[in-house]
Design a protein around this motif. Structure first.
Motif, short mmCIF file in Angstrom:
data_model
loop_
_atom_site.label_atom_id
_atom_site.label_comp_id
_atom_site.label_asym_id
_atom_site.label_seq_id
_atom_site.Cartn_x
_atom_site.Cartn_y
_atom_site.Cartn_z
N LYS A 24 14.71 10.17 19.52
CA LYS A 24 13.91 11.63 20.22
C LYS A 24 13.02 11.28 19.99
CE LYS A 24 13.86 16.58 20.67
NZ LYS A 24 14.54 17.28 20.55
N LYS A 25 12.10 11.73 20.44
CA LYS A 25 10.88 11.01 20.97
C LYS A 25 9.65 12.39 20.82
CE LYS A 25 6.43 9.96 23.13
NZ LYS A 25 5.88 9.46 24.63
N VAL A 26 9.22 12.65 19.09
CA VAL A 26 7.79 13.53 19.22
C VAL A 26 7.32 13.27 18.74
CG1 VAL A 26 10.72 14.60 17.82
CG2 VAL A 26 9.06 12.87 16.71
N HIS A 27 6.01 13.84 18.26
CA HIS A 27 5.05 13.90 18.12
C HIS A 27 4.47 14.51 16.75
CE1 HIS A 27 3.91 12.86 22.26
NE2 HIS A 27 3.31 12.70 21.97
N VAL A 28 3.89 13.32 15.63
CA VAL A 28 3.67 14.15 14.25
C VAL A 28 1.62 14.42 14.06
CG1 VAL A 28 3.38 13.00 12.28
CG2 VAL A 28 5.29 12.29 13.64
N THR A 29 1.96 15.40 13.68
CA THR A 29 0.63 15.81 13.58
C THR A 29 -0.09 15.34 11.97
OG1 THR A 29 0.73 17.32 15.35
CG2 THR A 29 -0.92 17.13 13.51
N GLU A 30 -0.57 14.35 11.81
CA GLU A 30 -1.07 13.98 10.46
C GLU A 30 -2.63 14.69 10.68
OE1 GLU A 30 0.08 10.36 9.65
OE2 GLU A 30 1.68 10.77 9.10
N GLU A 31 -2.77 14.37 9.39
CA GLU A 31 -4.28 14.92 8.54
C GLU A 31 -5.13 14.19 10.26
OE1 GLU A 31 -2.07 14.26 6.61
OE2 GLU A 31 -2.71 15.66 5.29
N ARG A 32 -4.32 12.84 10.63
CA ARG A 32 -5.64 11.54 11.27
C ARG A 32 -5.25 12.58 12.88
NH1 ARG A 32 -4.21 5.51 10.41
NH2 ARG A 32 -5.49 5.89 10.76
N GLY A 33 -4.28 12.79 12.95
CA GLY A 33 -4.11 13.49 14.34
C GLY A 33 -2.83 13.31 14.77
N CYS B 149 4.19 10.58 3.03
CA CYS B 149 3.69 11.64 4.38
C CYS B 149 2.81 12.71 4.29
CB CYS B 149 4.51 10.96 5.40
SG CYS B 149 5.60 12.82 5.11
N GLY B 150 1.79 12.88 4.55
CA GLY B 150 1.06 13.98 4.38
C GLY B 150 1.68 14.78 4.86
N LYS B 151 1.33 16.19 5.10
CA LYS B 151 2.10 17.09 5.92
C LYS B 151 2.18 16.78 7.07
CE LYS B 151 -0.32 21.29 7.30
NZ LYS B 151 -1.03 22.32 7.76
N MET B 152 3.08 16.96 8.09
CA MET B 152 3.63 16.36 8.60
C MET B 152 4.16 17.21 9.56
SD MET B 152 7.20 13.56 9.67
CE MET B 152 6.14 12.61 8.37
N ILE B 153 3.97 17.48 10.54
CA ILE B 153 3.74 18.71 11.88
C ILE B 153 4.23 17.83 13.10
CG2 ILE B 153 3.20 20.38 13.77
CD1 ILE B 153 1.37 20.82 11.23
N THR B 154 6.36 17.90 13.44
CA THR B 154 6.45 17.41 14.13
C THR B 154 6.69 17.56 15.60
OG1 THR B 154 7.65 16.03 12.20
CG2 THR B 154 8.31 15.91 14.60
N GLU B 155 5.99 17.63 16.39
CA GLU B 155 6.44 18.49 17.28
C GLU B 155 7.20 17.89 18.23
OE1 GLU B 155 2.66 18.48 19.40
OE2 GLU B 155 1.87 19.64 18.02
N GLU B 156 8.77 18.56 18.58
CA GLU B 156 9.91 17.76 18.87
C GLU B 156 9.16 17.87 20.26
OE1 GLU B 156 13.55 19.09 17.75
OE2 GLU B 156 12.79 19.38 15.93
N GLY B 157 9.57 17.21 21.35
CA GLY B 157 8.94 16.96 22.68
C GLY B 157 9.56 18.25 23.86
N ASP B 158 10.55 18.77 22.62
CA ASP B 158 11.29 20.30 23.91
C ASP B 158 9.78 21.26 23.24
OD1 ASP B 158 11.14 20.07 21.19
OD2 ASP B 158 12.98 20.91 21.11
N GLY B 159 9.27 20.68 22.60
CA GLY B 159 7.88 21.83 21.88
C GLY B 159 8.20 22.29 21.20
N ASN B 160 9.63 21.98 20.62
CA ASN B 160 9.60 22.45 18.89
C ASN B 160 9.11 21.49 17.77
OD1 ASN B 160 11.58 24.18 20.14
ND2 ASN B 160 13.45 22.30 19.89
N VAL B 161 8.14 22.87 17.31
CA VAL B 161 7.74 22.05 16.55
C VAL B 161 8.36 21.92 14.32
CG1 VAL B 161 5.70 22.28 14.41
CG2 VAL B 161 5.29 22.94 16.77
#
Length: 939
Positions: free
Chosen positions: A333-342, A569-581
């Motif tokens: 599932k596509k998500v977005h990982v927010t790391e220090e870098r972005g 991995c650094g602090k990883m914040i995953t934003e799921e496609g559905d908006g869930n983080v």
DNA sequence: CACTCCCGCCAGGGA
DNA sequence: TCCCTGGCGGGAGTG
């Protein structure tokens, strides 16, 4: 679609200068070739073009049943219509052209654009969905689920090229296999779990975890150090890890051949990439992989140096392609990982949890044609085997996995080939085995190799395992002892061999040798299982732990502790496609990166520690449960050795032992892990697992590997065949629950209480074997030798039925223990009658024919063994049925549970549960391999 | 502008 | 030679 291709080529010639893309927006040109037209039509609405044309279009194409449907659909969907038109264009380009012109003329630019399907509508993912919708997730075996690329492309109104993209990815998961040009076989998800396991194993072997960690580390460093040079250095290093690794396509037994034809092409990057991409998910703990990391790793393997942007970009593109398909399969599932870098695009694994299952079993990467070798034939020479396995030239059907190279080397050093593999009987149960004819030879060679390996190491095994003290082998006629070899990783010259052999290709026609590596000691046994449907690999460890791999293909169970594989991995914040983080703060982990990495490098030490810890843990558990058994004495010695084997793969792990504690069940030992993993994967209902009633357990043969010790000292956990449990999905919750489950107690009349952990349900308890411990003495040699089920046996001429893996295991066990004569085959699969082993069969364990009735009784009572022939004696005859046949009475299921609790993967309830979507099919399939309660008739 | 990823050119290689 | 395959990357679509 041929036409398409042709047209496309031709069209290019004419309109190459005129980008087709432009055509989309631009009115179609008269001069446009069919190709361009095609493109236009496809993208442009074809309102003008009438559906009827579609019908007419398929001039050369066979009228497919779906044609009408397509027409209807197209009528309802402009997009589809357009595609249809496009399709039609292929055959009657001129007509379409005209239509198109008309359309364009009548439509304003905007209208025209509107009429065009949006980009999304043409996405590969959507296309894949459509593609998948055409086929059942779990096709009935035996059904001819063929895929004609042309037809599919036509029906989906897409270019064939797109279909290739889909098919290639599916192929990487062995959901399809190439049969011939333009023709593929659809396997659905039957092989998915196996494939995933295999991939996980390979991924672990490839140390992807480490690579990911290194990359992350580098990134981390970049963030703080901003040292470009250093970064590059690091990058290089990271990549360097893969430098030596070669691109290879991981094959599943039984699937190789077909794929082989495809492999002619050197670069199967999409397939390989897909597999590797999947591996990344499977080996990383937060099963989230960013495209960037994936691309880097993939590039690293290809060309370390070429880390240029273009290459990277291309990789990313391909990864998107793959990701789209995998997403359609709901594996990621596509998500977005927010790391220090972005914020970075990433994908999260949403597929079934995959355990690294059977240890030592490895996926056969690619097997080329094997010369069939049956008992009558001379044993294949090492060279031949190698050659066949790893053809150096000509059409190498499959890319060989690096591990195989090791095997070859080992073979080189090890010349003795003891016994020729049994002649395989052709049993094609699946619709895919068209090419099976060539398998036997391959299998035979593999078997020979395995045997050789096993034999050579058997001596070592003897020394290591003092089974002899506990077990005396009355079974063991020299021949009965299959070539088994002990594999001690620590001492074995070719430790890797075990892993290499881990997964052997199964052919329907031949018996597949299965390496049964000892978890730690490295003692491995090879069991030749009938590859045909079950594709189950069995692991036989010195401590008598039998594990059946979900499939032979399954990669060995590396101990890759899933829990261990914590991705740095650094602090990883995953934003799921559905908006869930999803937040996964692993920063702390970063701090330890260096340390961890260091540890990784010094794997051996860490291994030892871990091993010890694990051992201790195991011991503790045993004590905890008050388990006492022969196995203890032996088991411990064995267990002590396990770590070593494990160590091989543990290097990837950097996680502290404590961390693992959480996943204690997984850590118990490899076997257990496998079991656990399987359980989880199979989506074993938590409650079920908790259930004390063994009978209710979906998993036959459920025994706590660690805890359930039998008087005989045989600890025979058998992993269920997960063949059908591909889709099992276990929520984390469920998993956790399983892990935390209190050990269930199973009563064994003979052995007494056998605590079993729910998570360990996969383990197989074979009380029967323990009935007469003293009688069942196994000499070291015998132990070392894993009974090989002769292919002939498996395929005994009487039947075409495919030997169920579980049955193989059963036979093996029984024979090995002397409970049944070698000539007798007990089929775990009720459907499969016990089949007398063919006299011709070689390498069949010559088990004492005298099995005392007591044992049988015991078996009957204790093990709930399905009807089978013991000692060639009675056995409730069960109509032979193709296991592949999905339709099964529900009763079978019940039976299955009772039956020996064999690892008949397919028939487990768990597997059923794992098929949410196609529960029907799944269920049916499950039933397909009904487990019968073993009713041993007293003679 | 970055991210996605569609599209189809074009080459390898099997038949 | 045909044409199936599929790598590859331009560049369009999307946010």
């Amino acid at each position: 679609m041929d036409r398409c291709g042709v047209a496309g080529t031709e069209g290019k010639e004419n309109c190459s200068s005129e980008p087709c893309k432009s055509t989309l927006k631009t009115p179609l040109k008269q001069s446009a070739t069919s190709h361009s037209v095609l493109g236009e039509i496809q993208s442009n609405s074809g309102p003008l073009t009438t559906p009827p044309k579609l019908k007419e279009i398929p001039l050369g194409d066979p009228w497919t049943p779906t044609t009408n449907l397509k027409i209807l659909i197209s009528a309802a969907s402009p997009e589809i219509r357009n595609r249809e038109q496009k399709k039609g264009l292929q055959d009657s380009g001129s007509e379409i052209l005209e239509a198109k012109h008309c359309l364009q003329e009548h439509l304003s630019g905007d209208e025209y654009e509107k009429s065009q399907p949006s980009r999304k509508e043409k996405s590969l993912g959507l296309l894949c969905h459509k593609f998948l919708a055409r086929y059942p997730n779990y096709p009935i075996t035996g059904d001819s689920n063929y895929i004609c690329l042309d037809e599919v492309a036509e029906e989906l109104t897409v270019e064939r090229r797109r279909i290739y993209d889909i098919v290639n990815v599916l192929e990487s998961l062995h959901m399809v296999s190439r049969l011939a040009k333009n023709r593929y076989a659809w396997h659905g998800r039957h092989n998915l779990s196996k494939t995933l396991q295999t991939l996980k194993k390979v991924g672990e072997d490839n140390k992807y975890m480490q690579q990911i960690q290194l990359i992350k580390k580098r990134e981390y460093e970049n963030e703080f150090e901003l040292d470009g040079e250093k970064n590059e250095e690091t990058a290089t290093k990271t990549i360097g890890i893969n430098e030596h690794s070669e691109m290879c396509f991981v094959e599943l037994p039984g699937m190789e051949f077909r794929a082989a034809s495809v492999n002619s092409r050197k670069d199967k990057s999409l397939r390989v990439m897909s597999q590797k991409f999947v591996m990344l998910f499977l080996v990383s703990t937060p099963q989230i992989v960013s495209l960037e990391v994936a691309a880097k790793i993939l590039i690293g393997e290809d060309h370390v140096e070429d880390l240029d942007k273009s290459k990277f970009k291309t990789k990313i593109r391909r990864l998107y392609d793959i990701a789209n398909v995998l997403s359609s399969l709901e594996l990621i599932k596509k998500v977005h990982v927010t790391e220090e870098r972005g914020r970075k695009p990433a994908f999260k694994w949403t597929g079934p949890e995959v355990l690294s299952d059977i240890q030592g079993t490895k996926p056969v990467s690619t097997v080329s044609t094997f010369i069939q070798s049956n008992s009558a034939e001379p044993k294949p020479s090492k060279e031949q085997c190698s050659k066949n396995l790893f053809p150096t030239r000509g059409k190498q059907i499959f890319t060989r996995h690096p591990s195989l190279m090791k095997l070859v080397k080992t073979i080189e050093s090890d010349r003795r080939i003891h016994s020729a593999p049994t002649s395989p009987v052709k049993t094609s149960t699946t619709g895919c085995d068209q090419n099976s004819s060539t398998f036997p030879s391959k299998m035979a060679q593999l078997a020979a190799i395995c045997k050789q390996q096993l034999e050579d190491q058997s001596s070592e095994l003897k020394m290591r395992t003092k089974l002899s003290s506990n077990l005396e082998c009355n079974l063991a006629a020299p021949e009965s002892i299959l070539k088994s070899e002990t594999y001690t990783t620590s001492t074995s010259p070719n430790p890797s061999l075990v892993h290499s052999l881990g997964v052997l290709p199964l052919s329907h026609n031949s018996v597949s040798p299965v390496m049964l590596p000892h978890p730690h000691a490295g003692v491995s046994y090879t069991i030749y299982l009938h590859p045909s449907q079950a594709q189950t690999a069995t692991t036989y460890s010195p401590n008598f732990v039998l594990q059946s791999l979900p499939c032979t293909n399954v990669t060995g169970v590396k101990t890759a502790l899933e829990a261990n594989s914590k991705v740095l991995c650094g602090k990883m914040i995953t934003e799921e496609g559905d908006g869930n983080v999803v937040k996964d703060d692993t920063r702390n982990f970063l701090n330890a990166k260096e340390t961890k990495i260091t540890k990784i490098e010094s794997t051996p030490r860490s291994f030892l520690k871990r091993s010890q810890a694990l051992q201790e843990n195991n011991l503790i558990k045993k004590c905890k449960h008050g388990q006492k058994s022969l196995g203890v004495s032996m088991g411990e010695s064995v267990k002590n050795e396990r770590p070593s084997s494990r160590a091989l793969h543990m290097d990837t792990e950097v996680v502290s032992f404590q961390e693992r504690g959480q996943i204690e069940c997984e850590n118990l030992d490899q076997n257990m892990e496998c079991c656990c993993d399987k359980e989880r994967r199979e989506g074993f209902p938590e409650d079920q697992s908790k259930t004390n009633n063994t009978q209710e357990r979906p998993v036959p043969f459920a025994v706590h590997a660690h805890e359930a010790l039998f008087p005989s000292g045989y600890l025979i956990p058998i992993a269920r065949c997960t063949q059908h449990s591909n889709e099992t999905t276990f929520s984390n919750k469920e998993k956790a629950g399983i892990c935390s489950l209190q050990p269930a107690t199973y009563n064994s009349p003979i052995t007494g209480v056998i605590p079993v952990t729910a998570s360990e349900l996969t383990a197989v308890n074979i009380p029967a074997f323990h009935v007469t411990p003293m009688n069942i003495m196994v000499s070291p040699s015998s132990i070392a030798a894993a009974p090989v089920v002769n292919s002939s046996c498996l395929n005994s001429g009487h039947t075409n039925s495919v030997q169920n893996p579980s049955s193989s295991i059963l036979n093996f066990t029984l024979q090995h223990l002397g409970l049944i004569p070698a000539s007798v085959q007990v089929s775990a699969n009720p459907v499969l009658q016990s089949v007398p082993i063919s006299p011709k069969a070689e390498h069949v364990n010559m088990v004492s024919e005298n099995v005392n009735s007591q044992r049988e009784k015991v078996l009957k009572n204790e093990s709930q063994i399905p009807d089978c022939e013991l000692n060639g004696k009675s056995v409730a005859a069960i109509p032979l049925q193709q296991p592949s046949v999905p339709a099964k009475p529900k009763e079978s299921q019940v039976v299955t549970e009772n039956f020996f609790r064999t690892p008949g993967g397919p028939n487990t309830i768990a597997s059923l549960s794992s098929f949410p979507e196609n529960s029907d099919r799944a269920f049916q399939r499950t039933l397909t391999i009904p487990q019968r309660k073993l009713e041993v008739s007293d003679d």
